[in-house]
Scaffold this active site. Structure first.
Site, PDB file in Angstrom:
ATOM      1  N   GLY A   1      21.110  22.217 -11.012  1.00 26.33           N
ATOM      2  CA  GLY A   1      22.028  22.158  -9.877  1.00 26.33           C
ATOM      3  C   GLY A   1      23.250  22.998 -10.210  1.00 26.33           C
ATOM      4  O   GLY A   1      23.459  24.084  -9.681  1.00 26.33           O
TER       5      GLY A   1
ATOM      6  N   CYS B   1      46.236   8.928  -0.231  1.00 32.43           N
ATOM      7  CA  CYS B   1      47.131   7.865  -0.677  1.00 32.43           C
ATOM      8  C   CYS B   1      46.531   7.097  -1.840  1.00 32.43           C
ATOM      9  O   CYS B   1      46.168   5.914  -1.725  1.00 32.43           O
ATOM     10  CB  CYS B   1      47.493   6.961   0.487  1.00 32.43           C
ATOM     11  SG  CYS B   1      48.784   7.731   1.451  1.00 32.43           S
TER      12      CYS B   1
END
Ligand code: LLP
Length: 410
Positions: free
Chosen positions: A270, A337
């Site tokens: 990959g 956040c």
């Protein structure tokens, strides 16, 4: 990617211009580099009967799959949805190697009905498979070799505490299940992990696979998985695929002779194929100085590139819109956040609000691991092919966040 005529370019295309056309954050892939990596592996193992099965999970965009198919790759998949994507991209079922882990048996039945190669990694599943298909549908076996390898515990899969593979110490049980149901075992497979630097790991796997293989007379292939390490930063040690090619080809060909038949040698890379071909381009929203350090806050974060937070991965960062400025030290963070540090203490050419930063090695496990966390939208993807920039995935819109939600009256 090169710095040419005052700009960062891929196949001559100025990346800043791309951000003007397609916006940011933006994933950009260099098709030439992808094809080059595929050819490199094929060349390194040219003297064996090698088949490259690109690990789709690294980057699943249909156009990337089609590109790899066109240039002679097969494909490795891990879910029925990846099987479907691979077929949609034009791969024949015979080119698709399906290695599920912990999936419901019905998914395996569906994969069989589509005709792909099945690779099983659990004794109880092998038993169910044998009861259902007997000698009518062959399968391959994923072994766990009890080898610790790979760049990070989270991506090491061949050690004894890993959920993957059937332990080599359970070989007697494997033989018993295979004999009871007459299952035809067409392949043996080991994947020990990602980011493996030493050829020795593959040679150790070879010893194990060859000694197990003698018990199984219907083999068509032996699959060494993947884990080839690429360079993420200067000085990184990488897998020397040419050295491995020489050593492994020799022992594989000797093994085939003693086995009595030429088998196929499989790999499932990959990262090696797509990591270096991809960059993530982001825009600087804010530069924020504290008494201790200077943060650069960009319009992206762990929702688009989770590798730094998930694996402490290092991705090189370049300020491509102010390339001649003096270097300063920054900590590059996202807009999520949560603490989503993308790169700490990095020397970058002076960063101003609005500057475009580039993350290298973002091709593998970048977009494919992205999410909508904080209700953020996923980036667009562009492939540069034959000197042209082609949009291969549109940027998400707010409607995409709503698409499957069922809004009830309250
Ligand atoms: N074959 C199997 C059965 C695998 O599980 C994997 C990766 C591969 C092949 C491809 O390995 P590669 O050539 O990419 O090293 N998300 C992590 C990597 C997880 C790899 C999972 N399996 C990362 O970003 O580092």
């Amino acid at each position: 990617m090169e710095f040419q005529q005052g700009a960062y370019r891929i196949q001559g295309i100025d990346l800043i211009e791309l951000t003007k056309e397609f916006g940011t954050p933006l994933y950009v892939y260099d098709a030439d580099k992808i094809v080059h990596q595929l050819k490199t592996l094929k060349t390194a193992f040219a003297d064996s009967n090698v088949k490259i099965k690109y690990a789709a999970k690294a980057l699943t965009n249909l156009s990337i799959l089609k590109l790899l198919k066109k240039f002679g790759s097969d494909v490795d998949v891990v879910s029925i949805q990846e099987v479907q994507l691979a077929m949609r991209a034009g791969f024949e079922p015979s080119q698709i190697m399906y290695t599920p882990s912990g999936v419901d048996f019905s998914e395996i039945v569906e994969a069989v009905s589509l005709g792909v190669t099945i690779n099983l990694d659990n004794l109880s599943v092998l038993r169910k498979f044998g009861e259902k298909y007997k000698d009518t549908y062959p399968c391959s076996i994923r072994l766990n070799p009890h080898i610790m390898a790979g760049g990070n515990y989270k991506i090491s899969t061949g050690h004894s505490n890993s959920k993957f593979g059937i332990s080599i110490y359970q070989l007697p049980e494997i033989r018993e299940v295979v004999a009871t149901h007459g299952i035809k075992i067409n392949g043996l497979h080991i994947h020990t992990g990602s980011d493996i630097t030493e050829s020795d790991v593959f040679l150790k796997m070879a010893d194990i696979l060859f000694s197990v293989a003698r018990d199984f007379r219907d083999l068509r292939f032996i699959d060494f998985g993947s884990g080839f390490k690429v360079s993420y930063k200067e000085g990184d040690i990488v897998t020397n695929v040419y050295d491995l090619g020489l050593k492994l080809t020799k022992s594989f060909n000797e093994f085939c002779q003693s086995y009595g038949r030429k088998l196929e040698l499989h790999f499932e890379p990959g990262k090696f194929i797509v990591s270096e071909a991809g960059v993530l381009l982001v825009r600087t929203n804010v530069v924020k100085s504290t008494p201790d350090l200077t943060f650069v806050g960009v319009n992206s974060g762990l929702n688009h590139l989770i590798r730094p937070m998930m694996y402490d991965a290092y991705h090189d960062i370049v300020n491509i819109s102010n390339p001649k400025a003096e270097q300063k030290t920054y900590t590059v963070v996202g807009y999520i956040c949560e603490t989503d540090t993308l790169g700490a203490d990095r020397k970058l050419n002076e960063v101003r609000e609005g500057d475009i930063l580039l993350f290298k090695n973002a091709g593998a496990y970048g977009f494919s691991m992205s999410s909508n966390y904080n209700s953020r939208l996923k980036p667009a993807e562009v492939m540069i092919y034959n000197g042209k920039a082609m949009l291969i995935r549109e940027r998400e819109k707010f409607d995409d966040l709503l698409r499957n939600q069922v809004e009830v009256d309250i």
